[in-house]
Design a protein around this motif. Sequence first.
Motif, PDB file in Angstrom:
ATOM      1  N   GLN A  72      -8.275  22.482   4.970  1.00 28.35           N
ATOM      2  CA  GLN A  72      -7.710  23.132   6.135  1.00 28.35           C
ATOM      3  C   GLN A  72      -8.821  23.416   7.153  1.00 28.35           C
ATOM      4  N   VAL A  73      -8.599  22.983   8.381  1.00 27.99           N
ATOM      5  CA  VAL A  73      -9.540  23.230   9.469  1.00 27.99           C
ATOM      6  C   VAL A  73      -8.839  24.090  10.506  1.00 27.99           C
ATOM      7  N   ARG A  74      -9.524  25.141  10.925  1.00 30.16           N
ATOM      8  CA  ARG A  74      -8.895  26.106  11.830  1.00 30.16           C
ATOM      9  C   ARG A  74      -9.863  26.471  12.946  1.00 30.16           C
ATOM     10  N   GLU A  75      -9.338  26.580  14.157  1.00 25.93           N
ATOM     11  CA  GLU A  75     -10.176  26.999  15.274  1.00 25.93           C
ATOM     12  C   GLU A  75     -10.361  28.508  15.228  1.00 25.93           C
ATOM     13  N   LEU A  76     -11.609  28.944  15.421  1.00 28.23           N
ATOM     14  CA  LEU A  76     -11.933  30.361  15.362  1.00 28.23           C
ATOM     15  C   LEU A  76     -11.902  30.978  16.753  1.00 28.23           C
ATOM     16  N   THR A  77     -11.554  32.245  16.795  1.00 27.86           N
ATOM     17  CA  THR A  77     -11.559  33.007  18.035  1.00 27.86           C
ATOM     18  C   THR A  77     -12.897  33.734  18.185  1.00 27.86           C
ATOM     19  N   ARG A  78     -13.079  34.371  19.315  1.00 27.07           N
ATOM     20  CA  ARG A  78     -14.286  35.177  19.510  1.00 27.07           C
ATOM     21  C   ARG A  78     -14.335  36.327  18.513  1.00 27.07           C
ATOM     22  N   SER A  79     -13.189  36.911  18.194  1.00 27.72           N
ATOM     23  CA  SER A  79     -13.151  37.991  17.209  1.00 27.72           C
ATOM     24  C   SER A  79     -13.547  37.480  15.824  1.00 27.72           C
ATOM     25  N   ASP A  80     -13.122  36.260  15.494  1.00 26.54           N
ATOM     26  CA  ASP A  80     -13.509  35.674  14.211  1.00 26.54           C
ATOM     27  C   ASP A  80     -15.020  35.490  14.133  1.00 26.54           C
ATOM     28  N   LEU A  81     -15.610  34.987  15.212  1.00 20.58           N
ATOM     29  CA  LEU A  81     -17.060  34.802  15.217  1.00 20.58           C
ATOM     30  C   LEU A  81     -17.790  36.134  15.109  1.00 20.58           C
ATOM     31  N   GLN A  82     -17.244  37.151  15.732  1.00 18.37           N
ATOM     32  CA  GLN A  82     -17.861  38.472  15.626  1.00 18.37           C
ATOM     33  C   GLN A  82     -17.886  38.921  14.168  1.00 18.37           C
ATOM     34  N   ARG A  83     -16.783  38.744  13.462  1.00 20.46           N
ATOM     35  CA  ARG A  83     -16.739  39.095  12.040  1.00 20.46           C
ATOM     36  C   ARG A  83     -17.733  38.261  11.241  1.00 20.46           C
ATOM     37  N   MET A  84     -17.846  36.985  11.585  1.00 14.61           N
ATOM     38  CA  MET A  84     -18.769  36.113  10.878  1.00 14.61           C
ATOM     39  C   MET A  84     -20.214  36.575  11.063  1.00 14.61           C
ATOM     40  N   PHE A  85     -20.594  36.865  12.295  1.00  8.95           N
ATOM     41  CA  PHE A  85     -21.974  37.240  12.572  1.00  8.95           C
ATOM     42  C   PHE A  85     -22.331  38.595  11.956  1.00  8.95           C
ATOM     43  N   GLN A  86     -21.332  39.415  11.685  1.00  9.94           N
ATOM     44  CA  GLN A  86     -21.592  40.714  11.063  1.00  9.94           C
ATOM     45  C   GLN A  86     -21.791  40.610   9.555  1.00  9.94           C
ATOM     46  N   ALA A  87     -21.450  39.460   8.976  1.00 11.52           N
ATOM     47  CA  ALA A  87     -21.586  39.260   7.532  1.00 11.52           C
ATOM     48  C   ALA A  87     -22.976  38.693   7.239  1.00 11.52           C
ATOM     49  N   ASN A  88     -23.944  39.560   7.096  1.00 15.18           N
ATOM     50  CA  ASN A  88     -25.342  39.134   7.039  1.00 15.18           C
ATOM     51  C   ASN A  88     -25.643  38.207   5.867  1.00 15.18           C
ATOM     52  N   SER A  89     -25.164  38.545   4.678  1.00 15.75           N
ATOM     53  CA  SER A  89     -25.479  37.715   3.517  1.00 15.75           C
ATOM     54  C   SER A  89     -24.857  36.331   3.650  1.00 15.75           C
ATOM     55  N   PHE A  90     -23.641  36.257   4.177  1.00 22.23           N
ATOM     56  CA  PHE A  90     -22.995  34.965   4.406  1.00 22.23           C
ATOM     57  C   PHE A  90     -23.781  34.149   5.424  1.00 22.23           C
ATOM     58  N   CYS A  91     -24.172  34.770   6.531  1.00 26.13           N
ATOM     59  CA  CYS A  91     -24.889  34.060   7.580  1.00 26.13           C
ATOM     60  C   CYS A  91     -26.223  33.512   7.085  1.00 26.13           C
ATOM     61  N   ARG A  92     -26.870  34.232   6.178  1.00 20.98           N
ATOM     62  CA  ARG A  92     -28.135  33.730   5.643  1.00 20.98           C
ATOM     63  C   ARG A  92     -27.946  32.431   4.877  1.00 20.98           C
ATOM     64  N   GLU A  93     -26.762  32.239   4.286  1.00 15.20           N
ATOM     65  CA  GLU A  93     -26.478  30.995   3.574  1.00 15.20           C
ATOM     66  C   GLU A  93     -26.099  29.872   4.517  1.00 15.20           C
ATOM     67  N   LEU A  94     -25.185  30.146   5.447  1.00 13.57           N
ATOM     68  CA  LEU A  94     -24.688  29.086   6.322  1.00 13.57           C
ATOM     69  C   LEU A  94     -25.670  28.770   7.445  1.00 13.57           C
ATOM     70  N   PHE A  95     -26.390  29.773   7.913  1.00 12.71           N
ATOM     71  CA  PHE A  95     -27.349  29.593   9.012  1.00 12.71           C
ATOM     72  C   PHE A  95     -28.721  30.099   8.560  1.00 12.71           C
ATOM     73  N   PRO A  96     -29.379  29.386   7.653  1.00 10.38           N
ATOM     74  CA  PRO A  96     -30.641  29.890   7.086  1.00 10.38           C
ATOM     75  C   PRO A  96     -31.748  30.067   8.117  1.00 10.38           C
ATOM     76  N   GLN A  97     -31.632  29.413   9.278  1.00  8.94           N
ATOM     77  CA  GLN A  97     -32.634  29.605  10.325  1.00  8.94           C
ATOM     78  C   GLN A  97     -32.440  30.921  11.081  1.00  8.94           C
ATOM     79  N   GLY A  98     -31.321  31.591  10.806  1.00 12.52           N
ATOM     80  CA  GLY A  98     -31.040  32.834  11.504  1.00 12.52           C
ATOM     81  C   GLY A  98     -30.567  32.645  12.930  1.00 12.52           C
ATOM     82  N   ARG A  99     -30.184  31.416  13.262  1.00 10.88           N
ATOM     83  CA  ARG A  99     -29.725  31.121  14.610  1.00 10.88           C
ATOM     84  C   ARG A  99     -28.960  29.805  14.604  1.00 10.88           C
ATOM     85  N   LEU A 100     -28.290  29.533  15.728  1.00 14.79           N
ATOM     86  CA  LEU A 100     -27.641  28.258  15.976  1.00 14.79           C
ATOM     87  C   LEU A 100     -28.498  27.471  16.954  1.00 14.79           C
ATOM     88  N   PHE A 101     -28.372  26.159  16.915  1.00 12.82           N
ATOM     89  CA  PHE A 101     -29.001  25.309  17.919  1.00 12.82           C
ATOM     90  C   PHE A 101     -27.958  24.272  18.313  1.00 12.82           C
TER      91      PHE A 101
END
Length: 350
Positions: A159-188
């Motif tokens: 299942q592929v779903r488009e995320l909203t700005r609120s969804d991204l806000q929740r994602m960025f607040q999940a620090n341990s998850f972000c360290r796994e998906l974005f190990p550089q600590g940022r997007l490029f």
Amino acid sequence: MGLEIREATMSDHSAVIDLIDKNGMHDYLPALYPHLVSDPDNFPFVATLHGRVAGYMMASVLDGGLTTLYRSARVGSSFRGMGIQKALLKHLKQFSSEQQPSHMYDTLSSTDRHVENCSHLRAVGYRPVYTREGLQMVYQIPTSPPERAGEDNSGRQIQVRELTRSDLQRMFQANSFCRELFPQGRLFNWYVGYRLMEENIRHLVRPWGGVFASFQDSRTSTFSSSGTTIGISTSSSVTCERDPGNSLDFYFPYNVAMVTFYNCHRSTYGAFYSLDTYAMPGLSRDHFQAHLRHNLKTLRRRFPGQRAALALTFDTTVSKECVTSCLSELGISELLPHQEKRQILYEKPA
């Protein structure tokens, strides 16, 4: 030499577009200039020589004011070799230090095609902080409308779903998850570096861009599959969440397996579509295939029947072999000339 630098305005649109040379067929400025100039986080300037617009450059304030990105430099072919870009950059840096005295980082991006530029950036104190592998393809967009939901059975488990700005806000607040998906600590993405901060979200979800997510089994963070994995990671098993609505409600973002960020615009070539992929290690290639199909449907809805340049970036969690094989299965195999094999983000203390 009579060079003057001033803030760019809407009325400079045509003159700035005239700076683009014949190799700029994928340039975003013709389509996006009005949006970029009116964005309060952007500070665009033009250099004029004897009343003629000779160059253009923009500073973008990112990361809530921590970072200034210098970008979109264009100098007309008849004005090159006069130090105009250097003068614009010097002016922008002075302007940024006055307008954003608390900013801590200066950033610029480049590619492996611009070796001399990369060497110069290192010589003046910039250091590479993020590198992504790239691939640029030719794609003829079908004229027929995209399939309705459920018609494409090739990846129905993913299942592929488009995320909203609120969804991204929740994602960025999940620090341990972000360290796994974005190990550089940022997007490029699309030559712009973003720290995982709420202030950047409006630059990621906008009329010409957005983000999609696919999901793993919400009950476990272990990935396994009998199929081929998309990266260099070891084999694991994948079970996909079949109800993304519930996923977002109860497990999001910890059940996210892959995200793709996209940007698209019209160009003199046709359409341009950038696709930047971030994935958890060890996923089945079905995730990338599902994302690719979903993004191509988005491209088809926006630009039916047009020729398109499809620019993809990825890192070590998604192998180039996976990307090329998934593209090939969809009939996309022609490379654009003048490939950019790597995009590089440079940074230095302000």
